[in-house]
Write an enzyme that holds these catalytic residues in place. Structure first.
Site, PDB file in Angstrom:
ATOM      1  CE  LYS A  98      51.070  73.952  25.285  1.00 56.86           C
ATOM      2  NZ  LYS A  98      52.487  74.360  25.224  1.00 56.86           N
ATOM      3  CD  GLU A 137      44.460  80.779  11.623  1.00 58.91           C
ATOM      4  OE1 GLU A 137      45.094  80.738  10.552  1.00 58.91           O
ATOM      5  OE2 GLU A 137      43.265  81.104  11.687  1.00 58.91           O
ATOM      6  CB  CYS A 169      52.543  79.986   9.407  1.00 61.96           C
ATOM      7  SG  CYS A 169      51.928  81.647   9.628  1.00 61.96           S
ATOM      8  CD  GLU A 180      55.114  74.565   8.006  1.00 62.71           C
ATOM      9  OE1 GLU A 180      54.816  73.734   8.873  1.00 62.71           O
ATOM     10  OE2 GLU A 180      54.652  75.720   7.978  1.00 62.71           O
TER      11      GLU A 180
HETATM   12  P1  NAD Z   1      53.632  72.588  17.185  1.00 60.29           P
HETATM   13  O1  NAD Z   1      52.409  72.059  16.533  1.00 60.29           O
HETATM   14  O2  NAD Z   1      54.742  71.647  17.463  1.00 60.29           O
HETATM   15  O3  NAD Z   1      53.276  73.239  18.602  1.00 60.29           O
HETATM   16  C1  NAD Z   1      52.367  74.303  18.711  1.00 60.29           C
HETATM   17  C2  NAD Z   1      51.781  74.315  20.108  1.00 60.29           C
HETATM   18  O4  NAD Z   1      51.016  73.128  20.296  1.00 60.29           O
HETATM   19  C3  NAD Z   1      52.816  74.329  21.226  1.00 60.29           C
HETATM   20  O5  NAD Z   1      52.344  75.164  22.267  1.00 60.29           O
HETATM   21  C4  NAD Z   1      52.856  72.881  21.673  1.00 60.29           C
HETATM   22  O6  NAD Z   1      53.251  72.709  23.016  1.00 60.29           O
HETATM   23  C5  NAD Z   1      51.406  72.487  21.487  1.00 60.29           C
HETATM   24  N1  NAD Z   1      51.171  71.047  21.334  1.00 60.29           N
HETATM   25  C6  NAD Z   1      51.993  70.110  20.791  1.00 60.29           C
HETATM   26  N2  NAD Z   1      51.399  68.897  20.828  1.00 60.29           N
HETATM   27  C7  NAD Z   1      50.186  69.057  21.396  1.00 60.29           C
HETATM   28  C8  NAD Z   1      49.097  68.183  21.705  1.00 60.29           C
HETATM   29  N3  NAD Z   1      49.144  66.889  21.416  1.00 60.29           N
HETATM   30  N4  NAD Z   1      47.993  68.695  22.277  1.00 60.29           N
HETATM   31  C9  NAD Z   1      47.903  70.023  22.544  1.00 60.29           C
HETATM   32  N5  NAD Z   1      48.909  70.897  22.302  1.00 60.29           N
HETATM   33  C10 NAD Z   1      50.023  70.425  21.715  1.00 60.29           C
HETATM   34  O7  NAD Z   1      54.104  73.817  16.300  1.00 60.29           O
HETATM   35  P2  NAD Z   1      55.401  74.717  16.521  1.00 60.29           P
HETATM   36  O8  NAD Z   1      56.584  73.889  16.103  1.00 60.29           O
HETATM   37  O9  NAD Z   1      55.369  75.346  17.862  1.00 60.29           O
HETATM   38  O10 NAD Z   1      55.158  75.895  15.453  1.00 60.29           O
HETATM   39  C11 NAD Z   1      55.461  75.757  14.116  1.00 60.29           C
HETATM   40  C12 NAD Z   1      54.221  75.429  13.310  1.00 60.29           C
HETATM   41  O11 NAD Z   1      53.221  76.437  13.533  1.00 60.29           O
HETATM   42  C13 NAD Z   1      54.468  75.437  11.819  1.00 60.29           C
HETATM   43  O12 NAD Z   1      53.828  74.345  11.224  1.00 60.29           O
HETATM   44  C14 NAD Z   1      53.824  76.758  11.361  1.00 60.29           C
HETATM   45  O13 NAD Z   1      53.439  76.773  10.019  1.00 60.29           O
HETATM   46  C15 NAD Z   1      52.666  76.861  12.290  1.00 60.29           C
HETATM   47  N6  NAD Z   1      52.198  78.256  12.373  1.00 60.29           N
HETATM   48  C16 NAD Z   1      51.032  78.588  11.727  1.00 60.29           C
HETATM   49  C17 NAD Z   1      50.573  79.921  11.755  1.00 60.29           C
HETATM   50  C18 NAD Z   1      49.306  80.323  11.040  1.00 60.29           C
HETATM   51  O14 NAD Z   1      48.828  81.440  11.268  1.00 60.29           O
HETATM   52  N7  NAD Z   1      48.737  79.484  10.191  1.00 60.29           N
HETATM   53  C19 NAD Z   1      51.307  80.883  12.457  1.00 60.29           C
HETATM   54  C20 NAD Z   1      52.485  80.516  13.103  1.00 60.29           C
HETATM   55  C21 NAD Z   1      52.912  79.180  13.057  1.00 60.29           C
END
Ligand code: NAD
Length: 493
Positions: free
Chosen positions: A183, A259, A294, A392
């Site tokens: 997804k 991650e 990230c 963050e």
């Molecule tokens: P997010 O957590 O809002 O969403 C990520 C994904 O999770 C999306 O596909 C979203 O639809 C889904 N999601 C949201 N709520 C959910 C739930 N309750 N159950 C299942 N899925 C759910 O994050 P974002 O805003 O899309 O991305 C930014 C974040 O990602 C930042 O915190 C960043 O640091 C992190 N990130 C980490 C890495 C890494 O390798 N550590 C890499 C890229 C981004």
């Protein structure tokens, strides 16, 4: 000229299940372009029944196609062909990525698409190099450890690097012989479907790579809870990671790779060899995807004698940005993904200022461009519990703290919550190795600050930055489970 007209880009807006674009009943949500906030598509939200259909079809595809049991070099060949196709369609994929995400077209093609192809190729090479172990047992027995794929694994990805993040999940899952249901973020959903279509075109059986579209609360939650998912891999925020871990455990125990977020330090010592290069690295990290990465090195921790000289060099490097629509080749500075995310940056900055932060550079929006854009911003005068140090931000915001002794520098680098990455700048080898030992983070870069295409280096976090690794041998191994086999070989009689 790589400029393109966003209105001319065509893409499939449904789910991709069993090798076909699928329409399914249910809610639809509007999807907007970050560059100008224009709605350009509607996205179907997969409900629990649609997710169930995708997982069941993936399990059937594993059985039908023999993806796991076919000669591993055939899996490798199909994946290598897929990487070639990605390169052949680099312009098309790059435009689709740039259209709906924060990735400017030049960077999308040269960085995201090229890296996606290289990543798939890296994982393809593992497919025929996996094996088990023969282990020492009592002499009348023969002991083995056999590696097996899970069957169907699940993945949930964020919006900041949609193609790359998908490839980091799909690559190891498929190399290990699994099928995947992925997804993507509802903010950047379409390039992942094209990636899946190209997989089928390359000879990967239909149903091995499936995409379900939708929101986190509905589709993501249903995927995390689905009992047919053998292993779940997530990239996103720490808060969502915690929710996913809970949801996954509630419907059956299974491994979850997380991650998550970061608040990574860049630790600069007076003995750093070249302050100009240090400034390049720090500016590069702040400007990359406008800080929406990230591993963004968002906390500068600098030894006092070089603080002012470094800040001068940094300011000079942050000035010549070219913000603009992601479909203009000249654009080199990304929009913020959405108005709510920009408002979140506003709110953290306001809180930080009310707690005493001083703005050395920037501090607000770049107006008049349609979408939300943020000025590169530098904050100083911060106490350890300032909001800009603790949270963050996910925008082009750098905090500055200074220190006297090495010990003090290491202590400041250590964040109470996060441990994703760190940069250390010093010409003293002993100090660099002491930093590697002291810093609690999944990646430590010395005298540089960014990933290379050396995908053998795994990435992942300490503390609330995550569990498990993407990339490297570790990512492939995480897609396999291990079975112990003990055979009685005693001669009869
Ligand atoms: P997010 O957590 O809002 O969403 C990520 C994904 O999770 C999306 O596909 C979203 O639809 C889904 N999601 C949201 N709520 C959910 C739930 N309750 N159950 C299942 N899925 C759910 O994050 P974002 O805003 O899309 O991305 C930014 C974040 O990602 C930042 O915190 C960043 O640091 C992190 N990130 C980490 C890495 C890494 O390798 N550590 C890499 C890229 C981004």
């Amino acid at each position: 000229m790589r400029d393109f007209d966003p209105a001319e880009i065509r893409f499939a807006a449904g789910h991709y299940i069993a090798g076909a674009t699928v329409e399914a009943p249910g809610e639809r949500i509007a999807v907007a372009r970050p560059s100008d906030a224009q709605v350009y598509a509607e996205l179907p939200v997969a409900c629990a029944e649609t997710v169930d259909r995708a997982v069941c079809d993936a399990a059937a595809a594993v059985r039908r196609s023999g993806w796991a049991s076919r000669p591993p070099r055939e899996r490798a060949r199909a994946m290598r062909r897929w990487a070639e196709l990605i390169e052949e369609r680099a312009e098309e994929l790059g435009r689709l990525e740039a259209l709906g995400s924060t990735r400017p077209i030049a960077q999308a093609i040269a960085g995201d698409v090229a890296g996606t192809a290289e990543g798939i190729r890296f994982f393809a090479e593992w497919a025929d190099k996996l094996g088990g172990e023969v282990v020492a047992t009592r002499s009348d027995h023969f002991g083995m450890i056999v590696s097996e794929p899970y069957g169907v694994v699940g993945a949930i990805t964020p919006w900041n690097f949609p193609l790359s993040m998908a490839s980091w999940k799909v690559g190891p899952a498929l190399a290990a012989g699994n099928a995947i249901v992925l997804k993507p973020s509802e903010l950047t959903p379409f390039s992942t479907v094209r990636l899946a279509e190209l997989a089928v075109e390359a000879g990967i059986p239909a149903g091995i790579f499936n995409v379900v579209q939708g929101t986190g609360a509905v589709t993501g939650d249903a995927l995390a809870r689905h009992p047919g998912i053998g292993k779940l891999s997530f990239t996103g925020s720490t808060r969502t990671g915690a929710a996913i871990m809970t949801a996954a455990a509630q419907s059956g125990i299974r491994p979850v790779t997380l991650e998550l977020g970061g608040k990574s330090p860049q630790l600069v010592f007076t003995d750093a060899a070249d302050l100009g290069k240090v400034a390049d690295c720090i500016a590069g990290s702040l400007l990359a995807n406008a800080g929406q990465a990230c591993v963004a090195g968002s906390r500068l921790i600098v030894q006092r004698p070089v603080r002012d000289a470094l800040l001068d060099k940094l300011a000079a490097r942050l000035a010549p940005i070219r913000p603009g629509p992601t479909w203009r080749e000249a654009t080199n500075f990304a929009p913020i993904i959405s108005e709510p995310q920009a408002a979140r940056i506003d709110a953290i900055l306001a809180r930080s200022r009310s707690q005493g932060a001083e703005i050395l550079l920037g501090g607000g929006r770049i107006e008049g461009l349609g979408g939300a854009f943020y000025q590169p911003t530098i904050l100083a005068g911060l106490a350890a519990d300032n909001a800009a140090i603790r949270e963050e931000i996910f925008g082009p915001v750098l905090t500055v703290q200074d220190f006297e002794s090495e010990e003090e520098g290491f202590a400041l680098a250590d964040h109470p919550d996060y441990g994703l990455a760190a940069g250390v700048y010093t010409a003293d080898l002993g100090r660099a190795l002491r930093a590697v030992r002291e810093i609690k983070a999944g990646t430590v870069w010395i005298n540089r600050y960014s990933r290379t295409l050396d995908f053998i280096l795994p990435t992942g976090g300490y503390k609330s930055s995550g569990i498990g690794k993407d990339l490297g041998r570790q990512a492939v191994e995480a897609n396999l489970r291990h079975k112990s086999v003990l055979i009685d070989i005693a001669a009869p009689g």
